[in-house]
Design an enzyme around this catalytic site. Structure first.
Site, PDB file in Angstrom:
ATOM      1  N   THR A  28       0.890  -1.170   0.069  1.00 30.87           N
ATOM      2  CA  THR A  28      -0.073   0.079  -0.001  1.00 30.87           C
ATOM      3  C   THR A  28       0.943   1.074   0.102  1.00 30.87           C
ATOM      4  O   THR A  28       1.696   1.446   0.748  1.00 30.87           O
ATOM      5  CB  THR A  28      -0.864  -0.120   1.309  1.00 30.87           C
ATOM      6  OG1 THR A  28      -1.793  -1.039   1.005  1.00 30.87           O
ATOM      7  CG2 THR A  28      -1.636   1.260   1.282  1.00 30.87           C
ATOM      8  N   SER A  94       2.328  -7.523   1.413  1.00 31.16           N
ATOM      9  CA  SER A  94       1.092  -6.739   2.036  1.00 31.16           C
ATOM     10  C   SER A  94       0.016  -6.693   0.923  1.00 31.16           C
ATOM     11  O   SER A  94      -0.344  -7.795   0.490  1.00 31.16           O
ATOM     12  CB  SER A  94       1.475  -5.361   2.494  1.00 31.16           C
ATOM     13  OG  SER A  94       0.656  -4.707   3.351  1.00 31.16           O
ATOM     14  N   LEU A  95      -0.445  -5.428   0.423  1.00 31.42           N
ATOM     15  CA  LEU A  95      -1.397  -5.468  -0.510  1.00 31.42           C
ATOM     16  C   LEU A  95      -0.772  -6.069  -1.693  1.00 31.42           C
ATOM     17  O   LEU A  95      -1.662  -6.826  -2.510  1.00 31.42           O
ATOM     18  CB  LEU A  95      -1.818  -3.949  -0.723  1.00 31.42           C
ATOM     19  CG  LEU A  95      -2.854  -3.840  -1.994  1.00 31.42           C
ATOM     20  CD1 LEU A  95      -4.169  -4.630  -1.683  1.00 31.42           C
ATOM     21  CD2 LEU A  95      -2.964  -2.366  -2.014  1.00 31.42           C
ATOM     22  N   ASP A 213       3.681  -8.499  13.526  1.00 36.90           N
ATOM     23  CA  ASP A 213       2.819  -7.616  12.666  1.00 36.90           C
ATOM     24  C   ASP A 213       1.679  -7.124  13.227  1.00 36.90           C
ATOM     25  O   ASP A 213       0.822  -7.962  13.730  1.00 36.90           O
ATOM     26  CB  ASP A 213       2.691  -8.266  11.302  1.00 36.90           C
ATOM     27  CG  ASP A 213       2.021  -7.350  10.076  1.00 36.90           C
ATOM     28  OD1 ASP A 213       1.527  -6.592  10.535  1.00 36.90           O
ATOM     29  OD2 ASP A 213       2.192  -7.882   9.059  1.00 36.90           O
ATOM     30  N   HIS A 240       5.682  -5.272  10.575  1.00 40.28           N
ATOM     31  CA  HIS A 240       5.076  -5.559   9.204  1.00 40.28           C
ATOM     32  C   HIS A 240       5.990  -4.866   8.115  1.00 40.28           C
ATOM     33  O   HIS A 240       6.120  -5.666   7.010  1.00 40.28           O
ATOM     34  CB  HIS A 240       3.522  -4.420   9.038  1.00 40.28           C
ATOM     35  CG  HIS A 240       3.097  -4.527   7.686  1.00 40.28           C
ATOM     36  ND1 HIS A 240       2.391  -5.627   7.433  1.00 40.28           N
ATOM     37  CD2 HIS A 240       2.777  -3.631   6.759  1.00 40.28           C
ATOM     38  CE1 HIS A 240       1.743  -5.426   6.264  1.00 40.28           C
ATOM     39  NE2 HIS A 240       2.112  -4.113   5.824  1.00 40.28           N
TER      40      HIS A 240
END
Length: 260
Positions: A28, A94-95, A213, A240
């Site tokens: 992101t 992540s995304l 995370d 994260h």
């Protein structure tokens, strides 16, 4: 910078190194170079490293309006087809892990091996919705407060304590600007859903969870692993932002899976 047309959008990417393709899909609000640029030298001797910027990141601005998982997967697929002559190793964070999983499900002929770092299977989780809603509210209300909050939750407590006040100040000062693209990514974070796509993933897959995370808890990564048949699972003791907190360990785990 080379580009490819994908459903009317101009998608920008870079390619460096030599050998079979390795596509790295960012998270992101991050362009691919910011997310992975410091990691690419570890792969370039054995892989052509392809860094695509999907809509909302880098110079790829199109199309306008809300994003969808299928749209971003199509952009990554278009880059892969142009930049590589054979199936690639695909790594998402992540995304970007959710997008990469969608690529493997919708365009299986393009993917040799798949690595998913800090991804999630479904947005229908109360904590996930609470977290992204808070991000969006903080960003609208006070950008500096939002930036500080991101450092707090994206890095693990031991990492922040170890770098001290000066290191934390440098993180805050060096954080990327919030763009309209990042806002569009956060909107997609609340909707991106892999439940119907996970059964379609056939490439050998490694799912990596991060034990500290606070953005995508390790339980989400375990659920993603459980939803992909015959996938493997590994954990790294990191917050994260593992790409910055534990880059050497991340590279070692990914290389072991890709180069075996």
């Amino acid at each position: 910078m080379p580009t490819v047309d994908a459903d009317g959008a101009t998608v920008h990417y870079t390619a460096t190194g030599q050998g079979p393709g390795l596509v790295l899909v960012a998270g992101t609000g991050l362009n691919a170079h910011l997310n992975y640029g410091h990691l690419t030298p570890a792969f370039e001797a054995h892989r052509t490293v392809i860094l695509p910027d999907y809509a909302g990141s880098g110079q790829t601005l199109e199309p306008a309006g809300p994003l969808s998982l299928e749209l971003l997967a199509g952009q990554i697929a278009a880059v892969t087809e142009q930049a590589a002559d054979e199936p690639v190793d695909l790594v998402g964070y992540s995304l970007g892990a959710v997008v990469a999983a969608a690529v493997a499900a919708l365009h299986p002929h393009l993917v040799r091996r798949l690595v998913l770092v800090a991804g999630w299977p479904s947005p229908e989780d109360a904590r996930h919705q609470l977290a992204i809603d808070l991000w969006q509210r903080l960003e609208r209300a006070d950008h500096e407060l939002f930036n500080r909050f991101l450092q707090l939750i994206c890095f693990s407590p031991p990492f922040l304590s170890a770098i001290g006040d000066e290191g934390v100040a440098q993180l805050i000062a060096g954080a990327p600007e919030v763009t309209e693209g990042m806002r569009r990514h956060m909107d997609l974070d609340r909707r991106a859903d892999l439940r119907d796509l996970m059964p379609k993933i056939t490439a050998p897959t490694l799912v990596i969870g991060l034990t500290r995370d606070q953005v995508v808890p390790v339980e989400q990564a375990r659920a993603l692993h459980d939803g992909i048949a015959d996938s493997r699972f590994a954990e790294i003791d990191s917050g994260h932002l593992v790409v910055f907190e534990r880059p050497e360990e991340l590279v070692a785990v990914v290389q072991q899976f890709l180069f075996e």
